[in-house]
Design an enzyme around this catalytic site. Sequence first.
Site, PDB file in Angstrom:
ATOM      1  N   LYS A   1      -1.499   8.959   1.758  1.00  0.00           N
ATOM      2  CA  LYS A   1      -2.233   8.333   2.870  1.00  0.00           C
ATOM      3  C   LYS A   1      -1.565   7.003   3.227  1.00  0.00           C
ATOM      4  O   LYS A   1      -0.769   6.465   2.447  1.00  0.00           O
ATOM      5  CB  LYS A   1      -3.680   8.113   2.440  1.00  0.00           C
ATOM      6  CG  LYS A   1      -3.808   7.106   1.305  1.00  0.00           C
ATOM      7  CD  LYS A   1      -5.195   7.080   0.710  1.00  0.00           C
ATOM      8  CE  LYS A   1      -5.199   6.180  -0.512  1.00  0.00           C
ATOM      9  NZ  LYS A   1      -6.334   6.434  -1.401  1.00  0.00           N
TER      10      LYS A   1
ATOM     11  N   TYR B   1       7.014 -31.964   7.555  1.00  0.00           N
ATOM     12  CA  TYR B   1       6.117 -31.580   6.466  1.00  0.00           C
ATOM     13  C   TYR B   1       5.773 -32.869   5.725  1.00  0.00           C
ATOM     14  O   TYR B   1       6.581 -33.372   4.961  1.00  0.00           O
ATOM     15  CB  TYR B   1       6.791 -30.583   5.536  1.00  0.00           C
ATOM     16  CG  TYR B   1       7.332 -29.405   6.299  1.00  0.00           C
ATOM     17  CD1 TYR B   1       6.480 -28.394   6.725  1.00  0.00           C
ATOM     18  CD2 TYR B   1       8.666 -29.340   6.641  1.00  0.00           C
ATOM     19  CE1 TYR B   1       6.963 -27.341   7.463  1.00  0.00           C
ATOM     20  CE2 TYR B   1       9.159 -28.291   7.377  1.00  0.00           C
ATOM     21  CZ  TYR B   1       8.300 -27.282   7.790  1.00  0.00           C
ATOM     22  OH  TYR B   1       8.778 -26.254   8.524  1.00  0.00           O
TER      23      TYR B   1
HETATM   24  C1  LIG Z   1      -5.952   6.616  -2.724  1.00  0.00           C
HETATM   25  C2  LIG Z   1      -6.562   7.641  -3.514  1.00  0.00           C
HETATM   26  C3  LIG Z   1      -6.020   8.049  -4.755  1.00  0.00           C
HETATM   27  C4  LIG Z   1      -4.791   7.426  -5.361  1.00  0.00           C
HETATM   28  O1  LIG Z   1      -5.105   6.288  -6.106  1.00  0.00           O
HETATM   29  P1  LIG Z   1      -3.982   5.518  -6.922  1.00  0.00           P
HETATM   30  O2  LIG Z   1      -4.715   4.561  -7.739  1.00  0.00           O
HETATM   31  O3  LIG Z   1      -3.095   4.860  -5.917  1.00  0.00           O
HETATM   32  O4  LIG Z   1      -3.262   6.518  -7.702  1.00  0.00           O
HETATM   33  C5  LIG Z   1      -6.625   9.092  -5.410  1.00  0.00           C
HETATM   34  N1  LIG Z   1      -7.710   9.701  -4.901  1.00  0.00           N
HETATM   35  C6  LIG Z   1      -8.271   9.333  -3.735  1.00  0.00           C
HETATM   36  C7  LIG Z   1      -9.463  10.048  -3.238  1.00  0.00           C
HETATM   37  C8  LIG Z   1      -7.727   8.292  -3.008  1.00  0.00           C
HETATM   38  O5  LIG Z   1      -8.291   7.929  -1.857  1.00  0.00           O
END
Ligand SMILES: *Cc1c(COP(=O)(O)O)cnc(C)c1O
Length: 848
Positions: free
Chosen positions: A519, A745
Site C-alpha cells: 500500500k 540567523y
Molecule cells: C500496513 C499493514 C500491514 C503491514 O505492517 P508492517 O508493520 O509494515 O509490516 C499489515 N497488515 C495490514 C492490514 C496493514 O494495513
Amino acid sequence: MINLYDILEAADGQLFGEPAAQLFPNFCYDAHAVQKGDLYVAMKTEHGDGHHFMEKAVQNGAAGIMCTHPPTFDTDGLTVIVMRNVEDALLRWTRLILQKYGTTVIAVGGSVGKTATQHAIAQVLRRAHTVYVGQYMLSGRLGLPLALGKLTAEDRFAVLQFSTTHVGEMAELVELARPIVGVVTTVQHRHLNHFGSLEAVAQEMRALVHGLPPEGLAVLNFDDERVRALAAEAPVPVLTVGLDIAEPTFGADLLAYNVLMDADKTGFDLRHGQTRHLGRWIPWLGSAHLYSALLALAVGMSYGIPLEDGLAALTELEPLPGRMCPLEGTGGALLVDDSCNASLEAVLSALDWLGAVKTQGRAIAVLGDLDDLGAHTPLAPVLIGQRAAATLDMLVTVGDLAAEIGRAAIEEGMPRERVALTFNPSDAAHAIQNTLGPQDIVLVKGGENARLERVVHHLLANPQDSARLVRQTGLYEVVTAERPLRPSWVVVDLQAVAYNTRRLKDIVGPQVALMAVVKGDAYGHGAVAVSTTALNNGAHYLAVSSLDEALALRTAGISAPILVDGYVPPWAARDVLHHNLTVALYDVEIARLFNRAAEEADQPIRAHVKLDLLGSSTFGLSPQDVTLFFRNMAHMPHLHIEGIYAELQDAHNDLEAAREHAQTFAELVAPLRAAGFHFRYQHIANSAAALHLPEARFNMVRVGSALYGLPPAPLTPLPADFSPALEWKTVIGQIKHISHQNAPYNAPNSPRRVALLPVGFADGFRRSPFGWQRVLVHGEYASVLGQVGLDVTAIDISHIEGVEVGEEVVLLGRQGPRVLTVGEIAEQLNTTPQEILCAVLARVPRLK
Ligand SMILES: *Cc1c(COP(=O)(O)O)cnc(C)c1O
C-alpha cells in the site's frame, strides 16, 4: 604515447616546478580510473571540476597533470603542466599530433555499431598497414584527444569514432581531425534526447561526409535510408554496402547475399561488380555485424587490400565484449551478450537473429530499458513487444520501460507464463537460470544505463568469463547512475527488497505464505517494482488498501492474487471481478451486494473476512457479530471465502498484548471451522509479529516494513542483515559565505558558510511541526537552518571543508561512514518510519 613537449607546445603551457616523467602512456580524465604513469587531465565538465580530484589521481598512479591552477599538495616527482584552458589544449594537441605523425584518419560515425566497425576496419587494413584503433571513454569532441593518447608515429592509420552529443559537434570533430575516409553505419532511434529527431542525426552524419577533402572517400550503408540519401549528394567518391535481405535489394557496390545467420557465425556470398566470392563467413553474429564487415572491406579495397585478403582477415575477428558476444551460459546454454547499448532497430534486429538461429532449444531474450528514445519512448516497447511475441519462447524484462515491452508481448498473444517482468539483474537471471539447457539460446540486450552485463554475469557457466563483459573497470562501479532532472531523488535498492523477502520467507518457513504489503506505493518505494521483486523472491500474495492501487498493479501485468484491505465501494464489484481481486469483508450488507454482483456475472468473488480485535480503529467485524455474519454467509454462495484475518495494531509496542490478540483470534476462528467453514488462509501478523511472535504466524503473514528494511519499532528490531531499501538525496545548489553584518540567523554563533539545497516541503521534506534536524554532506552531519521552504532548504556547512556546488547530499541513507536512518528521522519528527517514507512525494523521481 604522449610527449611532454608536444603538450607544452600545443597548450602554450608552463611547467610548474621540475618535470619528472616526460612520456606518458595515456591520458586519463577520471581520477578513479587512472593507470600507472598516465597524464591526468583536470577537465571542467558539467559533472564537476577535475581539479578537485588531482590528488586522488596522483595517489592512483598518475605521473603528470594538465591543469589550469597547480595543486596545493606536494608535487615532487610529478610533472605538472599549467595552461589557460585544458580542453582547448587537448584539442590543439590533437591537431598537432595528427599532423606531426602524418596519420591518415578514418572516421566512423553512426547511431550504433561504431566500435565493431572500427575493429573490423583495423582487422582488414592490418593485412598491409599499421593501424591504431582509438578507444573511447567519452563521447563528443573531448573524446577524440583522449582516444588518441596511445597513438605513435608508426601508426599509418587511426580508426576513430566520431560520436557527437549535439548538433554541430560533428563539424567540429571533422575540423579537428581532418579525416580522409568517413564511414557511416546507421541513423537509428538512439541519442534522440539530444538530437530530437532522426533527421537531426542524419544532418550530423552529413557534416562528416561533407567535411571530407576532395580526395577523400565516403563509405556508406546503402540499406539505411537516411545514410543512402547521403550517398546521392556526397561531394566525394562514395562506396556503398548492403545486404540482399534489406530493401532495396540491389544498388550497393558491395552486396552480401544468401546471408545465413548461424549461432556461431554469419555466412554470405559477396558480389562486387562482376566478381563474386561465394561461401564466405565471419565469426561475428547478426546482420549489424555483417554491415560492419562490409564497410571494413570497402575501406580496405580503397587502400589496396584485395577483397580476398580482407575476407580472410575477417574470419579471424575476435568477439567484442557486450556486442553479440557468445559465452557459455548455465546449463550449457548459448549466452549471447549484447548488453553494450541498444537502439530500437538494433533490438529488433537482434530478436530477428534469435528467431533465425534457433533450432531445437528455446529462444530466450532478456531485455532491459532503452535509453535516449526521445519522443519515441511510448512507441518502442510496442514494436519490440510485437517482435518478441513473434520470435521468442521466453521473455524476461528488466526495468520499467522494458516492462512495457513485456506487456505489449502479452497483449500480442504471448502466454503470460512465458513473460517474466523483473526490476533487478539477479531476479532477471533467476527467472531463467535453473531452466536452461544446452539447446537454449539466451540473448541479453539493453541500453547503456540498464547495465545488463550484470545479468550476463549471473548467467555465466564459468565465473572467469566475467572478465569478458563490458563495463568491468572499477570506474563503472564508482560512478553514480545518471541523475534525474529533478534535483532531489530517491534511490530504491531492489536487491535489498529481494534479499529481505528471501530472508523473511526463510524465517517464517515453507508452511507460512508471505503476503507483501505494498500500500501507499509500497511505502514510497514504487509498488510495481517492489511487488514484482517480492513475488520473484518468495512472496505469494499482495495487499493494498484501495482498489485503484490494485488496478495499477494489474495494469502493470501482475497476475498474483491481491487483497484489497480496505473499503471497496459495492458499485465497483465489476472491477473486482474483472481483475480477479480479493476483497476484505466485514459488513453483511456490502457482502450481499458483492454476492449479487458475483451471481449476475456468474463468477465468484474471492474474499477474506476481516475481524476487528482492536475496538474501533480498523475496518473489521466486531467479535460479537461474527456468528451472525457467518450464518448469513450460508445464503451467499457466490462469495468464495478464502481467508480470515485481523490486525495487530500494537505488535511493535506491546508483544504481550499482541500475543493475547492472536489467542483471541484463534478462539474466534475455531468454532467457525468446527461449523464447516474452511479458510485457506488465516492471518494476523504484521512485520513485528511475523519476526518476533511465531505463534501469531498462523499460515500467512502480512509484511510491509520488514520488506523495506524498516525496523517496525525500537522494541522489535530487524535481524541485523536486513538492509534498508531507500535513500533520499539531493545536491548542493549554492554556497554562501555569511559576514557578520548580514547574518540572517541571529544565533550566538551564527554560521559562516551556508549551503542551499533544492528540496523542500513540496517534496515531502517536512517543515512543521518538526522537520529534519540534520543531513549528510561530504560524509559529515550538517544542521538544517531556519524553516524549510517549499522547495529550498538551508544547511550549515561552516565546519565542513571543501564542499562544492553539485555535490551529493543525503537526506536519508548512508554517506561514507555516517548514516541517517529512517528511525532517527521518525523520532525527530515524532512519527513512524512508515510515515517518513510515504511522505516523500510522488514528484520526487525514483531511481532503481
Ligand atoms: C500496513 C499493514 C500491514 C503491514 O505492517 P508492517 O508493520 O509494515 O509490516 C499489515 N497488515 C495490514 C492490514 C496493514 O494495513
